[in-house]
Design an enzyme around this catalytic site. Structure first.
Site, short mmCIF file in Angstrom:
data_model
loop_
_atom_site.label_atom_id
_atom_site.label_comp_id
_atom_site.label_asym_id
_atom_site.label_seq_id
_atom_site.Cartn_x
_atom_site.Cartn_y
_atom_site.Cartn_z
N MET A 99 8.22 12.39 -11.69
CA MET A 99 8.89 11.21 -12.23
C MET A 99 7.86 10.17 -12.63
O MET A 99 7.06 9.74 -11.80
CB MET A 99 9.83 10.61 -11.18
CG MET A 99 11.01 11.48 -10.83
SD MET A 99 12.00 10.76 -9.49
CE MET A 99 10.99 11.18 -8.08
N GLY A 187 6.15 5.76 -9.86
CA GLY A 187 5.90 7.18 -10.14
C GLY A 187 5.86 8.05 -8.89
O GLY A 187 5.32 7.65 -7.86
N SER A 188 6.38 9.26 -8.96
CA SER A 188 6.49 10.10 -7.78
C SER A 188 6.91 11.52 -8.16
O SER A 188 6.94 11.87 -9.33
CB SER A 188 7.49 9.49 -6.80
OG SER A 188 8.64 9.05 -7.50
N ARG A 189 7.30 12.32 -7.15
CA ARG A 189 7.60 13.73 -7.39
C ARG A 189 8.62 14.22 -6.37
O ARG A 189 8.67 13.74 -5.24
CB ARG A 189 6.29 14.51 -7.29
CG ARG A 189 6.40 16.01 -7.18
CD ARG A 189 5.01 16.61 -7.19
NE ARG A 189 4.99 17.96 -6.65
CZ ARG A 189 3.94 18.75 -6.65
NH1 ARG A 189 2.81 18.32 -7.17
NH2 ARG A 189 3.98 19.95 -6.12
#
Length: 218
Positions: A99, A187-189
């Site tokens: 993301m 932001g990330s995952r």
């Protein structure tokens, strides 16, 4: 389009700071008018960027116990068979979605069922696409057992910028497919671990929509 609850405090504080900065520039610092207008323009743009980050779209979720829905908006960056060592301790099919800061960051359950496992891990803040981010970064691991008995594990992973993971479920909770289970700020995952015989419906580089894109079939 609505504003997510995680953004209300941040947006309020940002608004107070921006108003305060502009007030100081306008009445206490002697600068040309174009400088003040430029700073005001930058602050407005920055505020709008924060505002869009915390958007929470409303839509109809089509549930199907054979489908695995994307847990987040983003881009598919990993599809591989790997050994999941925290819960299953065996090979699983992994799908990872990255993301970016411009994506909606609401996290949604891929399937309906009961939360069998939920654990938070403090950790590092490697970039979200780093291979070791799944095991070394700050993260949460959640396992949901579907109505058909199949267990799906999904993991929120913080990145170099995202340093605040929120989750809203605990062991024993019931959750609906597409229902919100968490939020990651900036932001990330998210990693998803499925049975090896799951049929994957996405490819590397595909864009996903949380709660809408069918990423696999069980």
């Amino acid at each position: 389009m609505t504003l997510h609850k995680e953004g209300k405090k941040i947006l309020f504080i940002a608004l107070i700071v921006f108003v305060g900065v502009f007030y100081l520039l306008e009445y206490f610092v002697e600068t040309p008018g174009w400088v003040n207008n430029s700073i005001l323009g930058v602050m407005i743009i920055f505020y709008l960027l924060i505002l869009q980050f915390f958007r929470s779209p409303k839509f109809v979720i089509n549930t199907n116990e054979k489908h695995v829905l994307a847990p987040a908006d983003g881009k598919v960056v990993v599809i591989e068979d790997t050994v999941e060592t925290e819960y299953f301790n065996e090979k699983r099919k992994q799908i990872s979605i990255f993301m970016s800061p411009v994506n909606v960051h609401v996290n949604r359950s891929p399937i309906s069922g009961v939360v069998k496992f939920c654990k938070y891990h403090a950790g590092k803040y490697l970039v979200a696409w780093h291979p070791k981010s799944s095991t070394e970064n700050e993260r949460t691991t959640i396992v949901v057992e579907g109505n058909n008995g199949v267990e799906v594990l999904f993991r929120q992973i913080a990145g170099a910028v995202a340093r605040r993971i929120k989750w809203y479920v605990k062991e024993g909770d019931m959750i609906e497919q597409g229902g919100e289970f968490g939020f990651i700020k900036f932001g990330s995952r998210v990693d998803i671990y499925l049975p090896l015989d799951a049929k994957v419906n996405v490819a590397i580089g595909d864009k996903t929509k949380g709660g809408r894109t069918v990423i696999a079939e069980l």
